[in-house]
Design an enzyme around this catalytic site. Structure first.
Site, PDB file in Angstrom:
ATOM      1  CD  GLU A   1      58.581  68.181  22.448  1.00 37.31           C
ATOM      2  OE1 GLU A   1      58.463  67.514  21.904  1.00 37.31           O
ATOM      3  OE2 GLU A   1      58.334  69.457  23.548  1.00 37.31           O
TER       4      GLU A   1
ATOM      5  NE  ARG B   1      34.585  58.632   5.021  1.00 40.22           N
ATOM      6  CZ  ARG B   1      33.714  57.072   4.201  1.00 40.22           C
ATOM      7  NH1 ARG B   1      34.542  56.816   3.890  1.00 40.22           N
ATOM      8  NH2 ARG B   1      32.381  57.696   3.903  1.00 40.22           N
TER       9      ARG B   1
ATOM     10  CG  ASP C   1      22.846  55.522   2.011  1.00 42.26           C
ATOM     11  OD1 ASP C   1      21.542  54.993   0.939  1.00 42.26           O
ATOM     12  OD2 ASP C   1      23.118  56.733   2.705  1.00 42.26           O
TER      13      ASP C   1
ATOM     14  CD  GLU D   1      31.220  60.835   5.106  1.00 43.87           C
ATOM     15  OE1 GLU D   1      30.599  59.922   3.425  1.00 43.87           O
ATOM     16  OE2 GLU D   1      32.192  60.501   5.330  1.00 43.87           O
TER      17      GLU D   1
ATOM     18  CG  LEU E   1      23.158  62.949  13.231  1.00 45.59           C
ATOM     19  CD1 LEU E   1      22.758  62.975  14.314  1.00 45.59           C
ATOM     20  CD2 LEU E   1      23.994  61.230  12.838  1.00 45.59           C
TER      21      LEU E   1
HETATM   22  C1  AOF Z   1      55.505  67.702  23.674  1.00 46.53           C
HETATM   23  N1  AOF Z   1      55.598  66.757  22.420  1.00 46.53           N
HETATM   24  O1  AOF Z   1      55.983  65.539  20.475  1.00 46.53           O
HETATM   25  C2  AOF Z   1      53.209  66.368  21.687  1.00 46.53           C
HETATM   26  C3  AOF Z   1      53.371  66.562  23.033  1.00 46.53           C
HETATM   27  O2  AOF Z   1      51.003  59.860  26.695  1.00 46.53           O
HETATM   28  P1  AOF Z   1      51.905  60.868  26.281  1.00 46.53           P
HETATM   29  O3  AOF Z   1      53.563  60.312  26.725  1.00 46.53           O
HETATM   30  O4  AOF Z   1      52.484  60.501  24.555  1.00 46.53           O
HETATM   31  O5  AOF Z   1      52.112  62.401  26.446  1.00 46.53           O
HETATM   32  C4  AOF Z   1      50.774  63.364  25.247  1.00 46.53           C
HETATM   33  C5  AOF Z   1      50.283  64.861  26.136  1.00 46.53           C
HETATM   34  O6  AOF Z   1      51.952  65.081  25.786  1.00 46.53           O
HETATM   35  C6  AOF Z   1      49.565  65.011  25.478  1.00 46.53           C
HETATM   36  O7  AOF Z   1      48.156  64.078  25.636  1.00 46.53           O
HETATM   37  C7  AOF Z   1      50.128  66.243  25.037  1.00 46.53           C
HETATM   38  O8  AOF Z   1      49.689  67.205  26.179  1.00 46.53           O
HETATM   39  C8  AOF Z   1      51.742  66.569  25.343  1.00 46.53           C
HETATM   40  N2  AOF Z   1      52.560  66.139  23.394  1.00 46.53           N
HETATM   41  N3  AOF Z   1      53.846  67.126  23.918  1.00 46.53           N
HETATM   42  O9  AOF Z   1      56.155  68.251  24.471  1.00 46.53           O
HETATM   43  C9  AOF Z   1      54.613  66.372  21.850  1.00 46.53           C
HETATM   44  N4  AOF Z   1      52.884  65.017  20.971  1.00 46.53           N
HETATM   45 ZN    ZN Z   2      56.992  65.578  25.192  1.00 44.31          ZN
END
Ligand code: AOF
Ligand code: ZN
Length: 367
Positions: free
Chosen positions: A52, A184, A200, A299, A304
């Site tokens: 945002e 990955r 490996d 992997e 496992l």
């Molecule tokens: C949003 N917009 O683009 C994202 C959100 O530690 P912070 O400040 O980066 O907060 C991380 C948390 O915010 C994450 O666990 C999730 O709940 C939310 N992510 N929220 O409004 C975003 N990446």
């Molecule tokens: Zn946010």
């Protein structure tokens, strides 16, 4: 354009973060005023601005009276960054459309509530299943504490992984191995066993040259993120000389207790309780969740693989099938000890089938 088209665009933007945002979710945002997109953004990396904030910066004064389309509920908490709902309110946005609520207990509806209290028209649920698919790992961890677990297997047409001698390299094609690199690179962690390390000596890294050109365009070689390598090593058999230890990125050795060898700073020894003679896989996955691992890409060998399936820990199986027959003396895909009746066999369903080079890639989920 319809609301759905704008949300589809926000989802497309969010996807750009799929290699980099862990432990944070992938989030995209589109700001629209009078039918025109005036701001776009996506979350790049934990610690950096949320989607945002990027979109509001681009929109500037045009955000006033605009609609914001977001793939996840705007946050209401002070994390590594300030709350997005405050930024949306301050910018004078008049409507917010979220694809889904954020199950993070620090948010969980409070973001949408705060926006509504500020007089903003709020809705959620538009393209929710697409938004769910974008963040399966983050969402599962927030809801259950466990990471999302993908088990990768490679086999011949008759379900064999190695000759009786153990000879196993290159059953599947270079195209399949390249495909694995893309998957990955999207994982928080790669899990294997000490048996595989001893047999490996793999490096289990993401290699820049093997990423697809369109993927490389969205990334930067210098800051390429390496998934954490997690090795189940209850007998302390992995040594500082094994190849994966020297690779860039972290390695976590899952053991009953730490040894006193001189490990580099990128290696952690993590204590996991025993269940019988083996590490408790359920407890181990919970520990990985507590350490903010959203997705685990497995992997490993037949033992496992079978143990994870029998413990009900696999969320998705990805099986590369090569057009080869190795015969009944060759080794099988997974060990399922004690399985005698068909009715006890793990039930799966195919969710996707496609050709990758000369091989097939089958994706399955528990039925
Ligand atoms: C949003 N917009 O683009 C994202 C959100 O530690 P912070 O400040 O980066 O907060 C991380 C948390 O915010 C994450 O666990 C999730 O709940 C939310 N992510 N929220 O409004 C975003 N990446
Ligand atoms: Zn946010």
């Amino acid at each position: 354009m319809t609301d759905e088209r704008y949300m589809a665009r926000a989802l497309e933007l969010a996807r750009r973060g799929r290699f980099t945002t862990t432990p944070n979710p992938n989030v995209g945002c589109v700001i629209v005023r009078d039918g025109e997109i005036v701001g776009e953004g996506w979350h790049h990396r934990a610690g950096e601005p949320h989607a945002e904030v990027h979109a509001l910066r681009m929109a500037g004064a045009k955000a006033k009276g605009a609609t914001a389309f977001v793939t996840l509920e705007p946050c209401s908490h002070h994390g590594r960054t300030p709350p997005c709902c405050d930024a949306l309110i301050a910018a004078g946005v008049s409507r917010v459309v979220a694809a889904m609520q954020d199950p993070n207990p620090q948010v969980a509806g409070r973001g949408l509530y705060r926006l509504q209290q500020a007089g903003i028209e709020v809705s959620h649920g538009l393209m929710m299943s697409e938004a769910e698919a974008l963040n399966r790992g983050f969402l599962k961890r927030m809801r259950t504490g466990f990471p999302w677990i993908q088990l990768k297997l490679g086999a011949s047409l008759d379900g064999r992984t190695a000759m009786a001698s153990g000879e196993s390299q290159w059953i599947t094609s270079a195209a399949a191995r390249r495909d694995v690199q893309q998957l990955r690179a999207q994982s928080s962690a790669i899990l294997t066993s000490s048996a595989t390390v001893l047999a490996d000596d793999p490096s289990l890294t993401v290699r820049w040259n093997e990423l697809n050109a369109d993927v490389r365009q969205q990334l930067d070689e210098a800051t390429l993120r390496q998934p954490v390598r997690v090795v189940i090593d209850s007998q302390q058999r992995v040594t500082p000389q094994h190849r994966l230890i020297a690779q860039p990125g972290e390695t976590w050795l899952m053991r009953t207790e730490a040894d006193q060898q001189a490990w580099s700073d990128s290696v952690s020894q993590i204590a996991v309780p025993l269940r019988g003679e083996q590490l408790d896989l359920v407890a181990m996955m919970m520990l990985l969740g507590q350490r903010q691992i959203n997705t685990v890409w497995v992997e490993a060998g037949a033992s496992l693989a079978g143990a994870l399936l029998q413990a009900g820990l696999v969320d998705e199986l990805i099986v590369y099938v090569a057009p080869k027959l190795l015969g009944n003396a060759a080794r099988g895909l997974c060990e399922l000890p004690g399985l005698e009746q068909l009715s006890d066999a793990p039930a799966l369903k195919f969710s996707d089938v496609r050709k990758v080079g000369a091989d097939l890639r089958l994706t399955l989920t528990p039925a």
